[in-house]
Design an enzyme around this catalytic site. Structure first.
Site, mmCIF file in Angstrom:
data_model
loop_
_atom_site.group_PDB
_atom_site.id
_atom_site.type_symbol
_atom_site.label_atom_id
_atom_site.label_comp_id
_atom_site.label_asym_id
_atom_site.label_seq_id
_atom_site.Cartn_x
_atom_site.Cartn_y
_atom_site.Cartn_z
ATOM 1 N N GLN A 228 2.289 3.564 -15.030
ATOM 2 C CA GLN A 228 2.050 1.425 -14.809
ATOM 3 C C GLN A 228 1.689 1.650 -16.573
ATOM 4 O OE1 GLN A 228 1.202 3.018 -10.305
ATOM 5 N NE2 GLN A 228 0.736 1.186 -11.169
ATOM 6 N N ARG A 375 -2.074 -0.112 -3.818
ATOM 7 C CA ARG A 375 -2.187 -1.052 -3.472
ATOM 8 C C ARG A 375 -3.195 -1.868 -2.754
ATOM 9 N NH1 ARG A 375 4.244 -2.577 -1.055
ATOM 10 N NH2 ARG A 375 4.368 -4.509 -2.292
ATOM 11 N N CYS A 376 -3.862 -2.083 -4.252
ATOM 12 C CA CYS A 376 -5.046 -2.472 -3.964
ATOM 13 C C CYS A 376 -5.834 -2.452 -5.244
ATOM 14 C CB CYS A 376 -5.656 -1.197 -3.322
ATOM 15 S SG CYS A 376 -7.587 -1.563 -3.606
ATOM 16 N N GLU A 749 -0.213 -7.086 -3.621
ATOM 17 C CA GLU A 749 -1.256 -5.883 -2.928
ATOM 18 C C GLU A 749 -1.726 -7.114 -1.531
ATOM 19 O OE1 GLU A 749 -2.964 -3.931 -6.504
ATOM 20 O OE2 GLU A 749 -3.853 -5.687 -5.935
HETATM 21 N N1 PCD Z 1 5.728 -12.946 -7.464
HETATM 22 C C1 PCD Z 1 5.977 -14.322 -7.564
HETATM 23 N N2 PCD Z 1 5.035 -15.237 -7.213
HETATM 24 C C2 PCD Z 1 4.215 -15.484 -6.893
HETATM 25 C C3 PCD Z 1 3.520 -13.917 -7.772
HETATM 26 C C4 PCD Z 1 4.057 -13.542 -7.348
HETATM 27 O O1 PCD Z 1 7.086 -14.476 -7.126
HETATM 28 N N3 PCD Z 1 2.854 -16.374 -7.281
HETATM 29 C C5 PCD Z 1 6.295 -12.005 -7.092
HETATM 30 C C6 PCD Z 1 6.135 -11.653 -9.299
HETATM 31 O O2 PCD Z 1 6.579 -11.811 -10.267
HETATM 32 C C7 PCD Z 1 6.074 -10.152 -8.957
HETATM 33 C C8 PCD Z 1 5.994 -9.490 -7.562
HETATM 34 O O3 PCD Z 1 6.094 -10.925 -6.842
HETATM 35 O O4 PCD Z 1 7.324 -9.990 -9.849
HETATM 36 C C9 PCD Z 1 4.728 -9.104 -7.689
HETATM 37 O O5 PCD Z 1 3.357 -9.331 -8.490
HETATM 38 P P1 PCD Z 1 2.002 -9.675 -8.728
HETATM 39 O O6 PCD Z 1 1.119 -9.731 -7.565
HETATM 40 O O7 PCD Z 1 2.096 -9.588 -9.695
HETATM 41 O O8 PCD Z 1 2.058 -8.355 -8.569
HETATM 42 P P2 PCD Z 1 2.429 -6.725 -10.211
HETATM 43 O O9 PCD Z 1 1.160 -6.856 -10.923
HETATM 44 O O10 PCD Z 1 3.659 -7.172 -10.467
HETATM 45 O O11 PCD Z 1 2.561 -5.697 -9.492
HETATM 46 C C10 PCD Z 1 2.280 -4.508 -10.086
HETATM 47 C C11 PCD Z 1 1.371 -4.407 -6.975
HETATM 48 C C12 PCD Z 1 1.100 -3.266 -7.498
HETATM 49 S S1 PCD Z 1 -0.784 -3.718 -7.961
HETATM 50 C C13 PCD Z 1 1.380 -2.317 -6.494
HETATM 51 S S2 PCD Z 1 0.610 -1.227 -6.315
HETATM 52 C C14 PCD Z 1 2.946 -2.458 -5.674
HETATM 53 C C15 PCD Z 1 3.316 -4.183 -6.014
HETATM 54 O O12 PCD Z 1 2.952 -4.608 -6.899
HETATM 55 N N4 PCD Z 1 3.541 -1.241 -6.600
HETATM 56 C C16 PCD Z 1 4.729 -1.992 -6.185
HETATM 57 N N5 PCD Z 1 4.548 -3.538 -5.315
HETATM 58 C C17 PCD Z 1 5.380 -3.058 -5.550
HETATM 59 N N6 PCD Z 1 7.089 -3.197 -5.344
HETATM 60 C C18 PCD Z 1 7.602 -2.134 -5.700
HETATM 61 N N7 PCD Z 1 8.627 -2.369 -4.858
HETATM 62 N N8 PCD Z 1 7.040 -1.364 -5.865
HETATM 63 C C19 PCD Z 1 5.837 -0.570 -6.159
HETATM 64 O O13 PCD Z 1 5.665 -0.087 -7.002
HETATM 65 MO MO1 PCD Z 1 -1.395 -1.322 -7.938
HETATM 66 O O14 PCD Z 1 -2.790 -1.293 -8.220
HETATM 67 O O15 PCD Z 1 -0.580 -0.381 -8.860
HETATM 68 O O16 PCD Z 1 -1.769 0.466 -6.727
#
Ligand code: PCD
Length: 795
Positions: A228, A375-376, A749
């Site tokens: 990432q 996702r935080c 997120e």
């Molecule tokens: N957007 C729009 N408008 C606004 C804002 C935003 O349209 N106002 C869109 C953009 O462009 C992109 C999306 O929506 O396409 C998202 O964005 P953002 O909030 O800025 O975020 P980014 O940096 O791009 O990405 C990151 C995130 C995270 S952190 C996570 S866990 C998850 C989510 O992203 N991962 C994933 N989502 C998703 N989806 C998918 N399909 N796969 C994946 O793996 Mo961490 O801290 O890493 O734990």
């Protein structure tokens, strides 16, 4: 002269710019099976690596016998820590500057830890070989529970750290302890609740893997890996291996979901790279599912106590919290280095409180390391869960409507920019607006009546309504406060408009399915008056892309998205001078019109010129005042983070006989400022809500007392399927970020952060007349039934 990020004038010029539902460019290859993931990489002469992992959670290694493995036909090498020591690669730094064994040198600290690597001509042979490596272990007592780990008689896990005498990892605090204690002492109403945000595992469809490919001819190491954050990974590879950074190329090709799991560096990556260096042949390592769950970065595992102090009328005056964090065997949390508890100190949430205090202790245990931002944005999920649960606890204590009590305490629109008691600077918000829309969409009053009716009639199925009005914090930097391994958290975009008026945009972030190849093209299309189809977005190759810090913590839009807009405006600045030259007008007399996407001579709109003619001018007839070409780069250091928010309302039915919970209604109103692509946002919300449901209802990594992972595969770690996911009703409000060039905030997120407390609040709400104040996640039927029983509501 650009009209600014005003949502009214910004969107919908029909060229695929801001606010348009452009179909995702990348889906052509994804849905026709033409994606190119790490496991699709095949190189001539490529070898395969299989890791030997410890069956024990805590054990000293007495001997490793490679001989039987080496006898297997096709096994090329067996590597242990001893071999790596020769190259100084036996250990690697974690993102929090702890030292983790690449292959265990002395003592195993968690089950499934990497002990040896078998390299063979194909994967099956490597696996056969791995089974023939004989390791003698002296098994030690493990400790997996963080409370037990801090007991005096607990086995010492980190005897490798000089001076370390117990399993204490770190302490942290925030806010004003004295002022907060004072308010608690004088307040008429206080509430307190213990809650566990259980250990989760981000479960991307694609597990982690790498292909190391050292080319002795060029003296260059190329690593294709599930990353990432390829640029920072290259820097770390260079620092650890001693190979100069320009002789390392990291490519993160298509990534099948990241979810924070692919932010850390794992031993497998290092082994694949090291093995290819030693053997001078490409080496592939690809995890199996259970290896991914058992050994790579987990998330959460915060044991939290929340407290609120309030008036009888429900005005919250202070928040206090104490946390015991299970960090596993190493301190390998993935968050900016100045923030050992991530952004947990945003735990005052959407509410205007006088004062707050939070403290945290982290412990080492014989469990896999992690604490990744699943996702935080670095522990904001835990913080939101804490405050949104506590507001519900307070509402029930005071017998107030949970919507009403929120309204009483929201930070008001005119208070922005708002400085929180723990020092965050919220950019903008209209919390009540989002809540009101959600209440209306959810038909709130109707369900309240229905809930009472069922109680009155002693119905078999109870109804519960849960609310969460969360505030997120996304878009790290700024670089002055946020860094990863010392590198400031900025991000970048590089735009090159070619002579025929088509453009290549390269960004420093790395998409894992979010749709960046489409949405970043939309930003540039908007700012240059181009058609979105004429722009291609590239990412994930350190040889060609500008340096960036990667995609996690919903930072791509707030940081790299800003860089793309600013770079486009730099191009536009130069385009203006070329336009003036082409139009034979003075530059001051030329203006850009966002609607048409063209430059024209002031007062003479018919004398206009678009990007295609301008690009031609830039390369074929450039003005003497300018260099040829039409390109710009921007490295954007955000002045502040962005604070998306929303209100979610969940209605559940709880079966008094079985403890099963069914979703009756699921409303999500999000505000991420100006929206780039509403369809992409909708997809992001749906996916994140599914993960929120998994969190609240199903998922947990569990251990037995011997340190065995008992929730380490998909038979035992339950992910939600389409069967568990209800129909979602989504809505939105738009409150632009005042400091972001296009007024956008992150959104990816929000649904995972915002939904678990709404779901738990709903289940608690169904049983509140029985005195229930909390139900721990995951709320499987047995857990819910116990609570029903406790409340005298079970039948
Ligand atoms: N957007 C729009 N408008 C606004 C804002 C935003 O349209 N106002 C869109 C953009 O462009 C992109 C999306 O929506 O396409 C998202 O964005 P953002 O909030 O800025 O975020 P980014 O940096 O791009 O990405 C990151 C995130 C995270 S952190 C996570 S866990 C998850 C989510 O992203 N991962 C994933 N989502 C998703 N989806 C998918 N399909 N796969 C994946 O793996 Mo961490 O801290 O890493 O734990």
């Amino acid at each position: 002269d650009d009209g600014g990020p005003d949502p009214e004038t910004y969107c919908g010029h029909g060229r695929g710019g801001m606010g348009e539902e452009v179909k995702r460019k990348e889906d052509q290859r994804f849905i026709t099976g033409r994606g190119n993931y790490v496991d699709d990489i095949k190189k001539p002469g490529m070898l395969h690596c299989e890791l030997v992992r410890s069956p024990h959670a805590h054990a000293r290694i007495e001997n490793i016998d490679k001989s039987r493995a080496l006898d297997v036909d096709g096994v090329v090498a067996v590597l242990t820590a001893e071999d790596l020591l020769e190259y100084d690669l036996a250990t690697m730094p974690t993102l929090m500057a702890d030292t983790q064994d690449v292959l265990v040198n002395d003592k195993v600290k968690f089950q499934s830890q990497e002990v040896a690597a078998v390299i063979a001509t194909d994967r099956y042979t490597a696996k056969d070989g791995a089974q023939k490596v004989v390791v003698d272990y002296d098994v030690l007592d493990p400790v997996v529970d963080p409370y037990d780990a801090l007991e005096d008689d607990a086995p010492l896990i980190r005897d490798d750290i000089e001076g370390q005498e117990d399993n204490h990892c770190l302490d942290w605090e925030t806010g004003d302890r004295e002022a907060t204690d004072r308010v608690f002492d004088e307040c008429e109403v206080t509430v307190k609740e213990d809650m566990l945000y259980q250990r989760l595992h981000p479960a991307p469809i694609e597990t982690c893997g790498a292909v190391g490919d050292y080319d002795p001819g060029k003296d260059k190491l190329t690593v294709h890996m599930t990353s990432q954050a390829p640029h920072i990974h290259r820097t770390l590879f260079a620092q650890v291996s001693g190979i100069p950074e320009h002789k390392i190329r990291i490519v993160s090709p298509d990534v099948g979901g990241g979810f924070g799991n692919k932010v850390p560096i794992y031993p497998g990556y290092v082994v694949a790279a090291a093995a290819s260096y030693v053997l001078e042949r490409p080496v592939k390592w690809m995890e199996e599912r259970s290896e991914n769950i058992q050994s790579t970065g987990f998330a959460r595992d915060y044991h939290m106590t929340g407290e609120l102090a309030a008036t009888k009328e429900g005005k919250i005056r202070a928040v206090r919290t104490d946390v015991l964090a299970n960090h596993g065997a190493y301190n390998a949390v993935a968050q900016p280095s100045n923030f050992p508890a991530g952004f947990f100190n945003i735990f005052t949430g959407s509410y205007d409180v006088e004062t707050a205090y939070g403290s945290l202790t982290a412990a080492y245990t014989n469990t896999a390391p992690g604490g990744v931002a699943y996702r935080c944005s670095f522990r904001v999920t835990e913080a939101v869960y804490l405050i949104e649960r506590m507001v519900k606890v307070l509402a029930d204590e005071l017998d107030m409507d949970p919507a009403e009590i929120r309204r009483k305490n929201f930070i008001q629109p005119e208070q922005f920019p708002y400085e929180s008691p723990t020092g965050w600077n919220y950019d903008s918000g209209d919390y009540e607006g989002a809540l009101d829309l959600a209440l209306e969409m959810a038909d709130y009053d109707h369900y309240r009546e229905e809930q009472q009716r069922r109680i009155d009639e002693d119905a078999d199925k109870l109804l519960g309504i849960g609310i969460s009005s969360f505030t997120e914090i996304v878009g790290a930097g700024p670089g002055k406060t946020c860094d990863i391994a010392g590198v400031e958290m900025f991000d970048s975009a590089d735009i090159r408009v070619h002579p025929t008026g088509k453009a290549t945009v390269r960004v420093g972030v790395q998409t894992q399915g979010q749709g960046h190849e489409t949405t970043f093209a939309q930003i540039v299309a908007e700012e240059l008056g181009m058609n979105v189809d004429d722009i291609v977005v590239e990412h994930g190759d350190t040889d060609t892309d500008p340096y960036g810090l990667g995609t996690y913590g919903s930072r791509s839009t707030p940081v790299a998205g800003a860089a793309a807009a600013v770079a486009a405006r730099k191009v536009r600045e130069k385009a203006k001078s070329i336009a003036a030259n082409e139009l034979e007008a003075a530059e001051e007399d030329v203006t850009w019109d966002r609607q048409s996407g063209e430059f024209h001579v002031a007062g003479a709109p018919e004398r206009s010129i678009g990007i295609t003619e301008i690009a031609a001018g830039a390369y074929m007839n450039h003005p003497s005042s300018e260099e040829p070409g039409l390109e710009a780069v921007d490295y954007y250091d955000p002045p502040e983070m962005t604070y998306p928010f929303g209100s979610y309302i969940v209605v559940v039915e709880v079966d008094r006989e079985t403890g099963e919970v069914a979703f009756e209604k699921f409303v999500a109103v999000d505000d991420c400022g100006n929206r780039i692509n509403p369809m992409v946002i909708e997809g992001q919300i749906h996916g994140g809500l599914a993960q929120g449901i998994g969190t609240a209802m199903l998922e947990q990594v569990t251990f037995d007392d011997n340190g065995n992972v008992t929730g380490g595969d998909f038979m035992n770690y339950l992910l939600p399927t389409s069967m568990e996911i209800p129909e979602f009703e989504t809505g939105y409000t738009v409150t632009p970020s005042p400091h972001h060039p296009i007024g956008a905030k992150g959104v990816g997120e929000s649904p995972t952060v915002g939904s678990p407390p709404a779901i738990v609040n709903a289940v608690v709400d169904a049983m509140k007349h029985g005195g229930i104040t909390h139900v721990e996640m995951p709320m499987t039927p047995d857990v819910v039934w116990e609570k029903l029983d406790e409340a005298g509501l079970a039948i």
